[in-house]
Design an enzyme around this catalytic site. Structure first.
Site, mmCIF file in Angstrom:
data_model
loop_
_atom_site.group_PDB
_atom_site.id
_atom_site.type_symbol
_atom_site.label_atom_id
_atom_site.label_comp_id
_atom_site.label_asym_id
_atom_site.label_seq_id
_atom_site.Cartn_x
_atom_site.Cartn_y
_atom_site.Cartn_z
ATOM 1 N N CYS A 83 -3.832 -3.691 4.113
ATOM 2 C CA CYS A 83 -2.897 -4.716 4.642
ATOM 3 C C CYS A 83 -3.291 -6.137 4.269
ATOM 4 C CB CYS A 83 -2.811 -4.617 6.154
ATOM 5 S SG CYS A 83 -2.476 -2.959 6.733
ATOM 6 N N HIS A 120 -3.231 -10.217 11.845
ATOM 7 C CA HIS A 120 -2.676 -8.931 11.408
ATOM 8 C C HIS A 120 -2.394 -8.086 12.656
ATOM 9 C CE1 HIS A 120 -1.930 -5.171 9.532
ATOM 10 N NE2 HIS A 120 -3.026 -4.612 10.028
ATOM 11 N N GLU A 180 0.851 -1.193 0.000
ATOM 12 C CA GLU A 180 0.000 0.000 0.000
ATOM 13 C C GLU A 180 0.885 1.241 0.000
ATOM 14 O OE1 GLU A 180 -2.464 0.480 3.630
ATOM 15 O OE2 GLU A 180 -1.733 -1.493 4.198
HETATM 16 N N1 CAA Z 1 0.716 2.665 30.532
HETATM 17 C C1 CAA Z 1 0.060 1.617 29.991
HETATM 18 N N2 CAA Z 1 -0.832 1.720 28.973
HETATM 19 C C2 CAA Z 1 -1.073 2.957 28.470
HETATM 20 C C3 CAA Z 1 -0.441 4.101 28.996
HETATM 21 C C4 CAA Z 1 0.496 3.924 30.062
HETATM 22 N N3 CAA Z 1 1.150 4.949 30.577
HETATM 23 N N4 CAA Z 1 -0.879 5.170 28.290
HETATM 24 C C5 CAA Z 1 -1.768 4.711 27.366
HETATM 25 N N5 CAA Z 1 -1.875 3.373 27.485
HETATM 26 C C6 CAA Z 1 -2.704 2.477 26.669
HETATM 27 C C7 CAA Z 1 -4.118 2.968 26.429
HETATM 28 O O1 CAA Z 1 -4.986 2.622 27.526
HETATM 29 C C8 CAA Z 1 -4.473 2.226 25.157
HETATM 30 O O2 CAA Z 1 -4.757 0.863 25.439
HETATM 31 P P1 CAA Z 1 -6.258 0.277 25.297
HETATM 32 O O3 CAA Z 1 -6.679 0.599 23.884
HETATM 33 O O4 CAA Z 1 -6.118 -1.168 25.568
HETATM 34 O O5 CAA Z 1 -7.059 1.033 26.305
HETATM 35 C C9 CAA Z 1 -3.143 2.208 24.394
HETATM 36 O O6 CAA Z 1 -2.125 2.448 25.377
HETATM 37 C C10 CAA Z 1 -3.037 3.274 23.311
HETATM 38 O O7 CAA Z 1 -3.298 4.524 23.905
HETATM 39 P P2 CAA Z 1 -4.225 5.607 23.170
HETATM 40 O O8 CAA Z 1 -5.469 4.961 22.650
HETATM 41 O O9 CAA Z 1 -4.355 6.778 24.063
HETATM 42 O O10 CAA Z 1 -3.247 5.953 21.947
HETATM 43 P P3 CAA Z 1 -3.420 7.009 20.804
HETATM 44 O O11 CAA Z 1 -4.587 7.895 21.002
HETATM 45 O O12 CAA Z 1 -2.112 7.659 20.663
HETATM 46 O O13 CAA Z 1 -3.753 6.150 19.480
HETATM 47 C C11 CAA Z 1 -3.987 4.449 17.843
HETATM 48 C C12 CAA Z 1 -3.613 4.769 19.307
HETATM 49 C C13 CAA Z 1 -5.439 4.903 17.593
HETATM 50 C C14 CAA Z 1 -3.883 2.974 17.629
HETATM 51 C C15 CAA Z 1 -3.025 5.229 16.907
HETATM 52 O O14 CAA Z 1 -1.701 4.800 17.124
HETATM 53 C C16 CAA Z 1 -3.357 5.095 15.442
HETATM 54 O O15 CAA Z 1 -4.143 5.865 14.883
HETATM 55 N N6 CAA Z 1 -2.694 4.107 14.736
HETATM 56 C C17 CAA Z 1 -2.883 3.909 13.306
HETATM 57 C C18 CAA Z 1 -4.167 3.180 12.985
HETATM 58 C C19 CAA Z 1 -4.103 1.731 13.418
HETATM 59 O O16 CAA Z 1 -3.069 1.112 13.544
HETATM 60 N N7 CAA Z 1 -5.304 1.131 13.601
HETATM 61 C C20 CAA Z 1 -5.401 -0.273 13.921
HETATM 62 C C21 CAA Z 1 -6.618 -0.913 13.279
HETATM 63 S S1 CAA Z 1 -6.584 -0.580 11.523
HETATM 64 C C22 CAA Z 1 -5.493 -1.722 10.880
HETATM 65 O O17 CAA Z 1 -5.197 -2.718 11.504
HETATM 66 C C23 CAA Z 1 -4.942 -1.463 9.516
HETATM 67 C C24 CAA Z 1 -3.557 -0.975 9.670
HETATM 68 O O18 CAA Z 1 -2.614 -1.766 9.691
HETATM 69 C C25 CAA Z 1 -3.319 0.489 9.786
#
Ligand code: CAA
Length: 445
Positions: A120, A244, A83
């Protein structure tokens, strides 16, 4: 009936590394445990300035062909899933073939080449194409080279920046394979979704939180569809479940949902009932909201049970070990998860021949697919040949300033020249631009 599946696999990681808890988290003012515990990531792989999707794909394929003693004549198809393509017409597979022809005798003029796109999941779709081509008897005794290659970069400051990665997985698909046989049974969960897209842009537009929900919804549909053809899945049926892995925390969430689903109406649910009750069923509730609340409570309790923890430690945790060190490789991610699984099995002395894997692929946009694979007798020799630990160890560990420079260097909108951080050896490298704006490559001894 002739078995068809993956005969061999090779992995090529980008040559640079970004330490997420050590370098990225402090710069973002965040707790390192958000990365290590929350997302489940220690590091991301990045391409050095001379690397791109073609070099990584060609390097993985070169290792594979060299190790297996394959020649161009043995290969009747080259399919690349990505991609991160940089050309809307000429497929990456032609560039890869051109690279390989520099180092092998002969050519790929009689091989069918293509490029697959569906986020993916395209790597798994390319495996399917190869499987179907062989099963249809159109392969003339030859095998297929399937390569999943991506530079999964996000715009700086995007939440996805934490889940970047870069690398390629090359697989040789053949009759009577050494590694795994693919099942004919498949389940799909597919819907028109807007969670992650790149409408003619390099870095994705992502609704991160929604993408997580879409992953879970489509996986669930795919599992139900798989069960409709293969019968109900029981936790004991599969030694491992490589999925994945955009980041390991995503799989942790999916695994809990999957476990709840597959233990329903089994003796495992009965055994757990004394401690945490039976699973809520919609017919037992007056409102959807009350049912959902009860489900959430049940899941919170299920997560803490010994049964679930043991199943997770044995069936899921080993699938995540490489991903923790490299981040998201998009099309390659589920294939890395399979490699990680079998590598962990080998290192823990587990005999896998005849065991089954439940493989879950996913692509945003969105589609999930689930199928089974049966591990073959010669699996251990194939996995022993991987040098992924050495590759990961040898990556150059970037400072924050290095990271900013290399991110800019790979940004198609910027014109930045960066000195390479590593010295290429026995690998293909980007070698400048041709007269029509095409990329050129050469092999460095
Ligand atoms: N100690 C332990 N855990 C902590 C923590 C700490 N100090 N601070 C945060 N966390 C945890 C949170 O609780 C959360 O876990 P849960 O979801 O189990 O509650 C995790 O860490 C992530 O924290 P946030 O949700 O606050 O993180 P974020 O807002 O920065 O975003 C994300 C996370 C949405 C995945 C972001 O990284 C993102 O947009 N990623 C790209 C999209 C993606 O990968 N999506 C996955 C599904 S789509 C897919 O699979 C296709 C692909 O390959 C892209």
């Amino acid at each position: 009936m002739t078995a068809v599946g993956i005969d061999a696999v090779e992995i090529w990681t980008g040559n640079l590394k970004l330490d997420l808890p050590g370098t990225f988290a402090p710069e973002k003012g965040e707790d390192p445990e958000k990365y290590t515990k929350g997302l489940g990531l220690n590091a991301s792989s990045f391409p050095d300035s001379y690397e791109d999707i073609v070099t990584m794909a060609a390097n993985a394929a070169y290792r594979l062909m060299d190790r297996k003693g394959l020649e161009p004549d043995d290969i009747g198809r080259i399919d690349v899933a990505t991609e991160s393509a940089f050309d809307n017409s000429k497929p990456v597979s032609t560039y890869v073939a051109g690279c390989l022809e520099q180092v092998f005798e002969g050519d790929f003029h009689h091989a069918n080449k293509g490029e697959r796109k569906f986020a993916c999941i395209a790597g798994t779709q390319s495996l399917d194409d190869a499987y179907n081509w062989i099963k249809a008897g159109r392969n003339r005794g030859r095998g297929a080279l399937v390569i999943a290659t991506d530079t999964a970069l996000y715009a700086r400051g995007d939440a996805g920046e934490a889940t970047q990665g870069a690398g390629a997985v090359a697989m040789y698909i053949d009759e009577e394979p050494n590694l795994v046989e693919l099942s004919a049974d498949q389940g799909y969960g597919s819907a028109d979704e807007t969670d992650f897209l790149k409408p003619n842009q390099q870095f994705p537009s992502v609704d991160g939180k929604r993408s997580v929900q879409v992953y879970l919804a489509r996986m669930r549909e795919a599992l139900e569809d798989y069960e409709s053809v293969a019968g109900a899945v029981h936790p004991d049926d599969f030694a491992y479940a490589p999925f994945h892995t955009p980041f390991p925390g995503m799989v942790r969430r999916a695994a809990l949902l999957a476990y709840r689903h597959v233990i329903r109406n089994t003796s495992i649910e009965d055994d757990l009932a004394a401690d945490i009750g039976r699973q809520p069923r919609p017919e037992g509730f007056d409102s959807d909201e009350a049912y959902r609340d009860a489900l959430r409570d049940y899941m919170d309790s299920l997560k803490e049970t010994d049964q679930y923890r043991e199943w997770y430690a044995e069936t899921i945790e080993p699938t995540l070990s490489i991903s923790r060190e490299v981040g998201n490789w998009y099309t390659g991610s589920v294939h890395l998860a399979r490699a990680s699984t079998l590598k962990e099995a080998l290192e823990s002395g587990k005999e896998m021949a005849g065991s089954r894997l439940l493989v879950g692929s996913y692509g945003s946009g969105a589609q999930a697919e689930i199928h089974a694979e049966t591990v073959r007798d010669s699996w251990a020799e194939e996995i022993e040949a991987l040098n992924v630990d050495e590759q990961l160890e040898e990556r150059y560990d970037m400072s924050w300033e290095d990271y900013e420079e290399i991110h800019d260097a790979h940004n198609h909108e910027m014109d930045v020249d960066v000195e390479e951080f590593t010295t290429p050896e026995q690998e293909f490298v980007f070698d400048g631009w041709g007269r029509m704006g095409e990329r050129k490559y050469r092999f460095v001894e």
